[in-house]
Design an enzyme around this catalytic site. Sequence first.
Site, PDB file in Angstrom:
ATOM      1  N   ASP A   1       1.076  -1.479   0.017  1.00 28.53           N
ATOM      2  CA  ASP A   1       0.040  -0.234   0.039  1.00 28.53           C
ATOM      3  C   ASP A   1       0.687   1.086   0.252  1.00 28.53           C
ATOM      4  OD1 ASP A   1      -2.215  -1.627   0.093  1.00 28.53           O
ATOM      5  OD2 ASP A   1      -2.839  -1.156   1.871  1.00 28.53           O
TER       6      ASP A   1
ATOM      7  N   LYS B   1      -3.643   3.272  -3.554  1.00 32.70           N
ATOM      8  CA  LYS B   1      -4.947   4.489  -3.745  1.00 32.70           C
ATOM      9  C   LYS B   1      -3.811   5.473  -4.193  1.00 32.70           C
ATOM     10  CE  LYS B   1      -9.083   3.921  -0.393  1.00 32.70           C
ATOM     11  NZ  LYS B   1      -8.979   3.073   0.978  1.00 32.70           N
TER      12      LYS B   1
ATOM     13  N   MET C   1      -9.293   7.407   9.303  1.00 33.27           N
ATOM     14  CA  MET C   1      -9.791   8.186   8.799  1.00 33.27           C
ATOM     15  C   MET C   1     -10.739   9.381   9.083  1.00 33.27           C
ATOM     16  SD  MET C   1     -10.542   5.050   7.149  1.00 33.27           S
ATOM     17  CE  MET C   1     -11.189   3.778   8.165  1.00 33.27           C
TER      18      MET C   1
HETATM   19  N1  SAH Z   1      -4.466  -0.816   8.850  1.00 34.51           N
HETATM   20  C1  SAH Z   1      -3.713   0.970   9.938  1.00 34.51           C
HETATM   21  C2  SAH Z   1      -5.249   1.698   9.237  1.00 34.51           C
HETATM   22  C3  SAH Z   1      -5.697   2.081   7.748  1.00 34.51           C
HETATM   23  S1  SAH Z   1      -6.555   3.423   7.504  1.00 34.51           S
HETATM   24  C4  SAH Z   1      -3.657   0.803  10.893  1.00 34.51           C
HETATM   25  O1  SAH Z   1      -3.679   0.000  12.159  1.00 34.51           O
HETATM   26  O2  SAH Z   1      -3.420   2.101  11.470  1.00 34.51           O
HETATM   27  C5  SAH Z   1      -6.803   4.775   6.965  1.00 34.51           C
HETATM   28  C6  SAH Z   1      -5.922   5.277   8.627  1.00 34.51           C
HETATM   29  O3  SAH Z   1      -5.168   5.473  10.367  1.00 34.51           O
HETATM   30  C7  SAH Z   1      -5.906   7.409   8.403  1.00 34.51           C
HETATM   31  O4  SAH Z   1      -6.102   7.623   7.753  1.00 34.51           O
HETATM   32  C8  SAH Z   1      -5.098   7.150   9.640  1.00 34.51           C
HETATM   33  O5  SAH Z   1      -6.534   7.949  10.483  1.00 34.51           O
HETATM   34  C9  SAH Z   1      -5.046   6.424  10.374  1.00 34.51           C
HETATM   35  N2  SAH Z   1      -3.463   6.683  10.710  1.00 34.51           N
HETATM   36  C10 SAH Z   1      -2.123   5.878   9.293  1.00 34.51           C
HETATM   37  N3  SAH Z   1      -0.965   5.838  10.133  1.00 34.51           N
HETATM   38  C11 SAH Z   1      -0.971   7.638  10.917  1.00 34.51           C
HETATM   39  C12 SAH Z   1      -0.319   8.017  11.543  1.00 34.51           C
HETATM   40  N4  SAH Z   1       0.980   7.408  11.375  1.00 34.51           N
HETATM   41  N5  SAH Z   1      -0.314   9.060  12.284  1.00 34.51           N
HETATM   42  C13 SAH Z   1      -1.709   9.179  11.851  1.00 34.51           C
HETATM   43  N6  SAH Z   1      -3.111   8.199  11.442  1.00 34.51           N
HETATM   44  C14 SAH Z   1      -2.639   7.574  10.777  1.00 34.51           C
END
Ligand code: SAH
Length: 505
Positions: free
Chosen positions: A38, A60, A175
């Site tokens: 991803d 995406k 998100m």
């Molecule tokens: N599988 C991922 C989440 C994917 S959804 C996990 O477990 O973290 C994507 C969302 O995750 C983003 O829109 C944001 O809200 C959050 N996210 C992912 N990485 C982030 C980061 N480094 N800092 C803050 N939010 C993060």
Amino acid sequence: MSARPGVVYLVGAGPGDPGLMTARSLELIASADVIFHDRLIPPGALDGAREGAELVYVGKTPAAPSMPQEEIGKRLIEAARAGNSVVRLKGGDPFIFGRGGEEGEMLSDAGIDFEVVPGITAGVAATAYAGIPVTYRGDASAVAFVTGHEDPEKGATDLDWKALAGFPGTLVFYMGVKRLAENMKALIAEGRDPEELAAVVERGTMTGQRTVVATLGTLAEVAEREGIAAPALVVVGKVVRHRLALAWLERRPLHGRRIVVTRARAQSSGLAATLRGLGAEVVELPAIRIESRIESDEVQNAIAAIDAYSLVCLTSPNGVRLLFEALEAAGLDARALAGATVAAIGPGTAAALAERGIAADVVPERFVAEALIEALETVEVDGQPVLIARAAEARDVLPEALSERGGKVDVVALYETVREEPAPEDVEAAQSADYITFTSSSTVHNLREALGERFPDNARAISIGPITSDALRDAGIPVQTEAKRHDVNGLVEALLAEAGGLQPK
Ligand code: SAH
């Protein structure tokens, strides 16, 4: 155990800091045949992939249709059926808002073997890096991970906003940037206290992490004013107040400072890592590259006669590394220097010698040729064969001084520093740097030439020592600070003093 053929690994890559990737994820990345990844994976996450591994981006892309989930599933199955070991690498944890569950089910239906490797999810990591404990005795006995992506004003939501408003603990929205205002409004409408603390953590655990804190009622407005963008998490709950004491990351002495490192890439990693550890955002802009010359006749002759030298002078850690490479290529080792007095120009060079089992006999306190000349005054030189092993473009003061004292001096160039063209994105990032560090005069000349108009004039120059400072002034670059100790640690101390993190001694 390395990745097995025919198996798909659903692997979490953690929240962004490469240091938070699991040992298992690195092992699988290193051995996989195919890696589907991803966008939100840590920088350099795929550096360890083996040569010849196929890397497929399936994330995406803004403004382009992304690969449908069905299609990703099909490609995973195909790749596994073709006998490949397959890693499916996702940001954070694969089962937390990562659609890993769906992919696993498709694999299961197709009869493909798979394994799940959890990753550190953003809801735990970004909050921890922002100094927000998601549970806290007395403040939050539960935590909910919630998608902020659904429109609370549409009927089609899976979320029970009333239940969320009444949830006895911390709410963490993934998100949640786009619908931040609607989501906070929905919570308040269902009875959550608008005065409750809330925060947004942007780019958690990555360079440039930012946190804004407000109340539930004002968070959307504050986040908008600050220009908060994805990826970011929204945290609602009393626990946000603990940031006051726990925001460790933002308290590090170089936090928020962008610092340019201009050393050759092979050497820059130590300095870059130290600065990152102190909280700086590091831009590597290597101006030079080290090119070995150990195949030259001059070096080969010196190695063949290495036993004959009574004094061997080394003037840089690179010189030490290459001298030993040349010795090794000739079937020799540290014992070849047993009969000689070994002199190192400074502590870094002495440390490089020590790593190879040689305690330098002479190490001056100050790291310049003049200091080495002084330190060598007590060493017998007259009529003696002397080897100075160094860079091709070094100054001549040391050989001249030792020749004047009657030494039979051989100067051999173990390497040459040649100009490196910095990457355009790094040059761009350097434009807004706070500091630019220089560790040699050759870096000054080469960077100036390589960048021309694009030289980051606004960054304050930090110099490792007097020779480098002279080169800077000659190039018309004002010297903000010069290190008191002329090595990398001295340079870091100078930066800390300059950035206000530490008072100069
Ligand atoms: N599988 C991922 C989440 C994917 S959804 C996990 O477990 O973290 C994507 C969302 O995750 C983003 O829109 C944001 O809200 C959050 N996210 C992912 N990485 C982030 C980061 N480094 N800092 C803050 N939010 C993060």
